[in-house]
Structure formats: C-alpha cells, structure tokens
Design a protein around this motif. Structure first.
Motif, PDB file in Angstrom:
ATOM      1  N   TRP A  92      56.633   6.589  56.533  1.00  0.00           N
ATOM      2  CA  TRP A  92      55.197   6.642  56.743  1.00  0.00           C
ATOM      3  C   TRP A  92      54.718   5.721  57.863  1.00  0.00           C
ATOM      4  O   TRP A  92      53.848   6.095  58.652  1.00  0.00           O
ATOM      5  N   ASP A  93      55.275   4.540  57.966  1.00  0.00           N
ATOM      6  CA  ASP A  93      54.818   3.606  58.993  1.00  0.00           C
ATOM      7  C   ASP A  93      55.146   4.074  60.407  1.00  0.00           C
ATOM      8  O   ASP A  93      54.613   3.541  61.387  1.00  0.00           O
ATOM      9  N   SER A  94      56.032   5.063  60.552  1.00  0.00           N
ATOM     10  CA  SER A  94      56.414   5.566  61.868  1.00  0.00           C
ATOM     11  C   SER A  94      55.577   6.762  62.315  1.00  0.00           C
ATOM     12  O   SER A  94      55.687   7.190  63.470  1.00  0.00           O
ATOM     13  N   VAL A  95      54.767   7.309  61.414  1.00  0.00           N
ATOM     14  CA  VAL A  95      53.990   8.511  61.742  1.00  0.00           C
ATOM     15  C   VAL A  95      52.839   8.137  62.673  1.00  0.00           C
ATOM     16  O   VAL A  95      52.028   7.261  62.350  1.00  0.00           O
ATOM     17  N   PRO A  96      52.725   8.790  63.841  1.00  0.00           N
ATOM     18  CA  PRO A  96      51.621   8.467  64.761  1.00  0.00           C
ATOM     19  C   PRO A  96      50.279   8.921  64.192  1.00  0.00           C
ATOM     20  O   PRO A  96      50.187   9.983  63.572  1.00  0.00           O
ATOM     21  N   MET A  97      49.268   8.100  64.409  1.00  0.00           N
ATOM     22  CA  MET A  97      47.917   8.388  63.913  1.00  0.00           C
ATOM     23  C   MET A  97      46.910   8.268  65.062  1.00  0.00           C
ATOM     24  O   MET A  97      47.073   7.426  65.953  1.00  0.00           O
ATOM     25  N   LEU A  98      45.879   9.081  65.026  1.00  0.00           N
ATOM     26  CA  LEU A  98      44.764   8.887  65.949  1.00  0.00           C
ATOM     27  C   LEU A  98      44.138   7.518  65.685  1.00  0.00           C
ATOM     28  O   LEU A  98      44.078   7.069  64.536  1.00  0.00           O
ATOM     29  N   PRO A  99      43.674   6.831  66.739  1.00  0.00           N
ATOM     30  CA  PRO A  99      43.265   5.432  66.606  1.00  0.00           C
ATOM     31  C   PRO A  99      42.223   5.150  65.529  1.00  0.00           C
ATOM     32  O   PRO A  99      42.264   4.106  64.884  1.00  0.00           O
ATOM     33  N   LEU A 100      41.274   6.065  65.321  1.00  0.00           N
ATOM     34  CA  LEU A 100      40.177   5.812  64.391  1.00  0.00           C
ATOM     35  C   LEU A 100      40.400   6.439  63.021  1.00  0.00           C
ATOM     36  O   LEU A 100      39.545   6.311  62.133  1.00  0.00           O
ATOM     37  N   ALA A 101      41.532   7.125  62.825  1.00  0.00           N
ATOM     38  CA  ALA A 101      41.708   7.947  61.629  1.00  0.00           C
ATOM     39  C   ALA A 101      41.640   7.138  60.342  1.00  0.00           C
ATOM     40  O   ALA A 101      40.926   7.499  59.396  1.00  0.00           O
ATOM     41  N   ALA A 102      42.382   6.038  60.266  1.00  0.00           N
ATOM     42  CA  ALA A 102      42.412   5.261  59.024  1.00  0.00           C
ATOM     43  C   ALA A 102      41.040   4.681  58.708  1.00  0.00           C
ATOM     44  O   ALA A 102      40.589   4.705  57.551  1.00  0.00           O
ATOM     45  N   GLY A 103      40.353   4.156  59.718  1.00  0.00           N
ATOM     46  CA  GLY A 103      39.036   3.579  59.495  1.00  0.00           C
ATOM     47  C   GLY A 103      38.020   4.615  59.038  1.00  0.00           C
ATOM     48  O   GLY A 103      37.221   4.359  58.131  1.00  0.00           O
ATOM     49  N   LEU A 104      38.053   5.798  59.651  1.00  0.00           N
ATOM     50  CA  LEU A 104      37.129   6.858  59.254  1.00  0.00           C
ATOM     51  C   LEU A 104      37.424   7.352  57.836  1.00  0.00           C
ATOM     52  O   LEU A 104      36.506   7.598  57.052  1.00  0.00           O
ATOM     53  N   ALA A 105      38.710   7.462  57.509  1.00  0.00           N
ATOM     54  CA  ALA A 105      39.070   7.879  56.147  1.00  0.00           C
ATOM     55  C   ALA A 105      38.612   6.843  55.126  1.00  0.00           C
ATOM     56  O   ALA A 105      38.115   7.195  54.043  1.00  0.00           O
ATOM     57  N   SER A 106      38.755   5.567  55.463  1.00  0.00           N
ATOM     58  CA  SER A 106      38.288   4.497  54.573  1.00  0.00           C
ATOM     59  C   SER A 106      36.793   4.573  54.346  1.00  0.00           C
ATOM     60  O   SER A 106      36.292   4.210  53.273  1.00  0.00           O
ATOM     61  N   ALA A 107      36.063   5.058  55.362  1.00  0.00           N
ATOM     62  CA  ALA A 107      34.608   5.196  55.258  1.00  0.00           C
ATOM     63  C   ALA A 107      34.192   6.479  54.543  1.00  0.00           C
ATOM     64  O   ALA A 107      32.994   6.743  54.402  1.00  0.00           O
TER      65      ALA A 107
END
Length: 355
Positions: A259-274
C-alpha cells in the motif's frame, strides 16, 4: 410526436449537476453486475474469439488471421467535470484506454451521444464532441460515425476499435506466480471528482485531475511486445481493489499490494479525510471488501482510496521480475512519471492482500 425544446446558450446548469454519478463512478457495482450476468444465456463461443466476457477483461478480441486480431470495446458515462471539452476528452480517453490495455493499437472510434437537448445548448453539446475528437486526434484515430439520442442525463463515450497481433494480446487473466505489479497512474480521481461536484476542488487540484484523466495509456502496445509482460488491465470504475481482484481471479493466484508504494494524487488523502468520497466507492467495497485480507492497519481513508472509482485510470501490469526495469523505462519515456512497482503475484489461490 412532439420534440423537446432546444436549450439556449447561457441558460444551462453545471454539467455535473445533471449526473447522479460521474465518470466511471456510474458503473454498476461489481457484485450487482456479476448477478446480472449470471442471469444471461450463454451462446456458443467461436474459436476465433480470443477474449470474451469470461474474465471481465477490458475488451473483446477476435482473431482475423495469423497475425491480426480486432479489439473492440465501448465505454460511456455521465459528466465528471463541468467543462464540456474536458468532459469529452476524459470520456474518449477512458474508452480508448481499454484498447491500449489489451496491448492493441487503436484504429478508429464511433461516438455514443445521449444529451438532454432541452437542458443543454447545441453549442455545449458540440463542445463535448469536440473534446472527444481532440482525444481521438491525440490517439491518431478518426471518429468514423456514431449514434445520438435525446436523454434525461448527459452521456458521452465511444465504441473504440483496435488491431493487435494475437501473439501480443495481454489479458487481465495471465499473471504468473512471482510476477511483479507495476501501476502507471496515481489513484484519487473519484475523490477529486466528489470534491469538484461540491465546488471544493481548487484550480491546482482541477489541473491535476485533468492531466491524469486525459492522458492516453500509450505504453500499452509497447509493453505488450515485451516477453516478460504477462498480463495487463486498466484500473477504472471498480478501483484498484476491484481490478486487482479481477486479475487475481483470472490467474487463479493471489495478489499482494504494497500500500505505501501505490502512487496517489497529491490532494487525494486530504480530500478523502474531509469526506469527499463517492457513493461508488462504498458500493465497490460492499461488493468485494470481504475478499481482501490485510497485513497492515488500514484507515477509512485508505479503504476509500483502495475502492475509489478511477476514470481513465492507469495500467496495472504483471511482469517477470527481470522485466521490471524495462517496463518502468517505457512508462517514463511515455511521460508516466508516477509509475511504480506496487506489489506482486503470489500464493496458490485467488485473493488480494494489502501489505
């Protein structure tokens, strides 16, 4: 028969306001789709049909002769963005991706157009088609025809056709034990689209979203010709979790995602948290979450990203370990800077493990 009135320019709503679900988030959930298909009758399959519906692959493949097979697919959906040109480009890019995912070269397309002509102006509809044409031009193919209907929701997409040497067809079901998994694009498109629909995605986020969703998966044919590449699929509406499970089931082998190697869009985690998570993500998880095992702790945000529906998502490639460097090199040469090794094929029975 009465005709619907034609909308006037300037009187139109946002495109995304017309969609009950945008982009590949419109897909029927995998569990529901499986139930629907189980109820259909099975017809005799000709020997020349090299790929059909058996493994939920990206496109059908029909062999014409020793060195040529036709590849055919269709994909269409409701607006994921409000800009009509961008919507057309995304929808067309997404459809053509299935051709690349089979290792084929696209040759032409047909347009599928359903528009609420009493809500959207002729000019707006024309710009959607213009966006589709731009994507096809980038792929080097014409739009050779199509079909239009007056629809309650705006719908656009393509029938895309390609050509491939049967020896180079890459199914989603041919991964081998010990293969390494490489993923070509970052996750998070569904999360970005959820934020956009609620007008909470800024200009930088929108630019990131358009850059990834309008990028054609051009490495596909080059990757398919590598002897070390055994399987490919593109990650779209069922999310990384769903499409990795399809690859696992088809091969009859387990798949591990680091999981830590999977590329993510820069804002994805923050937007999901919101809280900007699509309804399709929850439907995906309900369909296949019980089939996933975890060797690490996963937060609700991680779960949302794993099941996030991708529109025009990246290629997931299974290749021999000695072929990884060349696979990554081809991705880099084609402009896919985020491409990364994300896991491996292992085990003797189907299943997905997140490590």
């Amino acid at each position: 028969m009465s005709l619907s009135p034609v909308a006037e320019p300037g009187s139109e709503p946002r495109l995304t306001s017309l969609s009950h679900g945008g982009g590949c988030g419109c897909k029927i959930a995998p569990g529901v789709l499986s139930g629907i298909l189980r109820g259909t009758s099975t017809l005799p399959v000709p020997e020349a049909l090299l790929v059909g519906i058996e493994t939920s692959d990206d496109a059908a493949v029909y062999q014409l002769n020793e060195h040529q097979a036709i590849v055919a697919t269709t994909d269409f959906f409701m607006p994921i963005v409000d800009d009509p040109v961008d919507f057309g480009k995304i929808a067309a890019t997404n459809a053509i991706s299935d051709i690349y995912a089979m290792g084929a070269t696209p040759i032409f397309a047909l347009a599928l157009v359903g528009m609420p002509i009493n809500v959207l102006s002729v000019e707006t509809i024309g710009r959607i088609l213009e966006g589709g044409s731009l994507a096809c031009r980038a792929a080097g193919i014409p739009i050779a025809g199509g079909h239009t209907i007056d629809s309650v929701e705006a719908i656009y997409g393509l029938v895309a056709l390609g050509i491939v040497d049967p020896a180079h067809v890459k199914k989603n079901a041919a991964a081998r034990p010990g293969d390494v998994l490489v993923f070509g694009k970052p996750l998070g498109v569904g999360i970005y689209s959820a934020a956009l629909k609620k007008e909470q995605l800024g200009a930088d986020g929108y630019a990131q979203m358009i850059a990834t969703t309008t990028k054609l998966n051009t490495p596909g044919p080059r990757l398919a010709r590598l002897p070390g590449v055994h399987a490919m699929t593109d990650v779209t509406g069922f999310g990384l979790g769903g499409h990795a499970l399809e690859m696992s089931r088809g091969a009859g082998k387990g798949i591990r995602i680091d999981w830590d190697s999977v590329p993510m869009l820069p804002l994805a985690a923050g937007l999901a948290s919101a809280g900007f998570i699509t309804g399709a993500s929850g439907r995906n998880w309900a369909s296949y979450g019980a089939e996933i095992s975890f060797a690490r702790a996963m937060s609700p945000v991680d779960q949302a990203l794993l099941s996030d529906p991708q529109t025009s998502g990246g290629l997931l490639v299974a290749c021999a370990p000695e072929g990884v460097a060349e696979v990554l090199q081809i991705f880099r040469e084609e402009g896919f800077a985020a491409a990364a090794v994300v896991g491996a094929v292992e085990g003797t029975s189907p299943g997905l493990t997140i490590a």
